[in-house]
Design a protein around this motif. Structure first.
Motif, mmCIF file in Angstrom:
data_model
loop_
_atom_site.group_PDB
_atom_site.id
_atom_site.type_symbol
_atom_site.label_atom_id
_atom_site.label_comp_id
_atom_site.label_asym_id
_atom_site.label_seq_id
_atom_site.Cartn_x
_atom_site.Cartn_y
_atom_site.Cartn_z
ATOM 1 N N LEU A 85 0.472 -1.322 -0.545
ATOM 2 C CA LEU A 85 0.327 0.147 -0.331
ATOM 3 C C LEU A 85 0.997 0.756 0.318
ATOM 4 O O LEU A 85 1.247 1.215 0.645
ATOM 5 C CB LEU A 85 -0.968 -0.444 1.266
ATOM 6 N N ASP A 86 1.035 2.010 -1.225
ATOM 7 C CA ASP A 86 1.867 3.409 -0.946
ATOM 8 C C ASP A 86 0.309 4.407 -1.963
ATOM 9 O O ASP A 86 -0.417 4.508 -1.275
ATOM 10 C CB ASP A 86 1.905 2.976 -2.647
ATOM 11 N N ALA A 87 1.042 5.475 -0.545
ATOM 12 C CA ALA A 87 0.736 7.138 -0.900
ATOM 13 C C ALA A 87 2.692 8.342 -0.809
ATOM 14 O O ALA A 87 3.176 7.596 -0.195
ATOM 15 C CB ALA A 87 0.087 7.059 0.556
ATOM 16 N N GLY A 88 2.009 9.278 -0.721
ATOM 17 C CA GLY A 88 2.756 9.820 -1.028
ATOM 18 C C GLY A 88 3.427 10.292 0.936
ATOM 19 O O GLY A 88 5.032 10.400 1.231
ATOM 20 N N ARG A 89 2.398 10.052 1.624
ATOM 21 C CA ARG A 89 2.927 9.965 3.294
ATOM 22 C C ARG A 89 1.608 9.503 4.267
ATOM 23 O O ARG A 89 0.359 9.673 3.765
ATOM 24 C CB ARG A 89 2.395 11.567 3.973
ATOM 25 N N ILE A 90 2.266 7.707 4.213
ATOM 26 C CA ILE A 90 0.674 7.723 4.561
ATOM 27 C C ILE A 90 -0.015 8.080 6.122
ATOM 28 O O ILE A 90 0.948 8.162 7.219
ATOM 29 C CB ILE A 90 0.823 6.015 5.319
ATOM 30 N N THR A 91 -1.094 8.526 6.525
ATOM 31 C CA THR A 91 -1.824 9.373 7.618
ATOM 32 C C THR A 91 -1.760 8.436 8.643
ATOM 33 O O THR A 91 -2.025 7.114 8.929
ATOM 34 C CB THR A 91 -3.054 10.040 6.942
ATOM 35 N N THR A 92 -2.046 8.963 10.027
ATOM 36 C CA THR A 92 -2.131 7.564 11.043
ATOM 37 C C THR A 92 -3.836 7.463 10.787
ATOM 38 O O THR A 92 -3.541 6.283 11.163
ATOM 39 C CB THR A 92 -2.326 8.535 12.612
ATOM 40 N N ASP A 93 -4.156 8.020 10.725
ATOM 41 C CA ASP A 93 -5.842 7.462 10.290
ATOM 42 C C ASP A 93 -6.184 6.401 9.122
ATOM 43 O O ASP A 93 -6.492 5.308 8.816
ATOM 44 C CB ASP A 93 -7.483 8.658 10.022
ATOM 45 N N GLN A 94 -5.088 6.093 8.334
ATOM 46 C CA GLN A 94 -4.648 5.545 7.298
ATOM 47 C C GLN A 94 -4.400 4.202 7.559
ATOM 48 O O GLN A 94 -4.388 3.302 7.544
ATOM 49 C CB GLN A 94 -3.685 5.819 5.827
ATOM 50 N N ARG A 95 -3.158 4.753 8.936
ATOM 51 C CA ARG A 95 -2.335 3.632 9.345
ATOM 52 C C ARG A 95 -4.003 2.337 10.415
ATOM 53 O O ARG A 95 -3.712 1.094 10.454
ATOM 54 C CB ARG A 95 -1.302 3.981 10.056
ATOM 55 N N ARG A 96 -4.354 3.274 10.599
ATOM 56 C CA ARG A 96 -6.096 2.596 11.859
ATOM 57 C C ARG A 96 -7.122 1.415 10.847
ATOM 58 O O ARG A 96 -6.765 0.484 11.514
ATOM 59 C CB ARG A 96 -6.216 3.779 11.806
#
Length: 331
Positions: A85-96
């Motif tokens: 799973l890729d993104a420019g920057r993975i947010t805390t909500d996305q990690r959750r």
């Protein structure tokens, strides 16, 4: 469709040529090893694959919350063993959301985490998964959930109700496992061979598992309503318990028919289950008559519970229909 004539070479070996377009599209050339899978009167051919673990990637830059969780689950069901799973920057909500997804899947764990990517992996050996065992486990949990949900209602026991709601997650995880296995058998004849179950039977198990997942959902719905209701009149409680017993009988006979080895037994159980569903309709009407004398809000909630029990029986009837089709002669 293309046709080819079977040739004889060396006096005893049958040979047939491959369509060039198919060979080119599948990277088949001189020296390539192909695999043959006999299936009744058919013979399936596929290029031999050296890839043991399927890897896939997904850009999650625009995904979050439930949409992200669902996307991860979809890739799991589709058959990927390693998901990046890729993104420019993975947010805390996305990690959750990613953690929620992995907790909702069997055997999946986070393998690697960086600022801009998360890699999750299925640690189970797909060849060791059993669709029969998964469906059997779903059957046991769903039936116990339905029984405990009505017990929680009639005994006004919130602890039992909350336990039933939690068990719904177990059924959901098993449903995803069944879906993953089923899709693998559609995609690869090798997967079906390793599973040791005919693909038509896999379809029947997958279809029945879907019905069991719905039964579990209705058991959770009954439990949620039970948490809001106080004590209910004894005649209504007795009627609901009898209705639950009837629905459980339909489910039991339907699942026994699905797993029956003998055609005669499968047909007998399947028809018994289908007939039992019709008898439940009259029982449902009797309970509905009792609810008319109750306070409107309570009557409405209990009416929803009656509907859930009736629908659970209908789902059992659907499984019985699948079992009858499974037992029918095949052309």
């Amino acid at each position: 469709m293309e046709t080819r004539k079977v040739q004889v070479t060396g006096g005893s070996t049958y040979t047939v040529s491959l369509p060039k377009t198919w060979a080119t599209d599948n990277d088949v050339s001189a020296g390539t090893t192909v695999e043959f899978y006999p299936e009744d009167d058919a013979l399936l051919l596929t290029p031999q694959s050296d890839i043991e673990r399927q890897e896939g990637s997904l850009d999650i830059s625009s995904l979050e919350g439930e949409r992200l969780t669902r996307a991860v689950m979809t890739m799991y069901v589709s058959g990927f063993d390693i998901i990046r799973l890729d993104a420019g920057r993975i947010t805390t909500d996305q990690r959750r959301a990613i953690r929620d997804a992995t907790q909702g899947l069997v055997g999946v764990e986070v393998l690697e985490e960086t600022t801009d990517s998360v890699v999750i992996q299925d640690l189970l050996d797909s060849s060791e998964l059993s669709i029969v065992n998964a469906v059997t486990r779903m059957r046991l949990i769903a039936q116990s959930m339905l029984e405990d949900a009505v017990t929680a209602l009639t005994e006004n026991d919130d602890d039992i109700a909350e336990d039933v709601i939690e068990r719904d997650d177990d059924v959901d995880r098993l449903w995803l496992v069944v879906s993953r296995i089923f899709r693998a058998t559609l995609r690869s004849p090798k997967a079906a061979e390793e599973l040791g179950v005919p693909r038509e039977d896999c379809f029947d198990f997958h279809s029945s598992a879907r019905q069991l997942e719905r039964v579990a959902d209705h058991a959770a719905k009954i439990s949620n309503l039970a948490l809001k209701l106080e004590e209910i009149p004894e005649p209504v409680a007795d009627g609901l318990e009898e209705l639950r017993t009837d629905a459980a009988t339909v489910l039991e006979k339907s699942m026994d028919a699905l797993f029956a080895d003998e055609t005669e037994e499968a047909n007998r159980l399947g028809h018994d289950a289908r007939e039992a569903v019709l008898e439940i309709d009259e029982h449902t009407r009797q309970i509905d008559d009792m609810l008319r004398d109750l306070e409107p809000v309570q009557a409405q909630s209990l009416g929803l519970i009656v509907d859930s029990l009736s629908r659970s029986a209908d789902y059992g009837g659907n499984i019985a229909e699948t079992a009858l089709q499974k037992a029918a002669p095949r052309p």
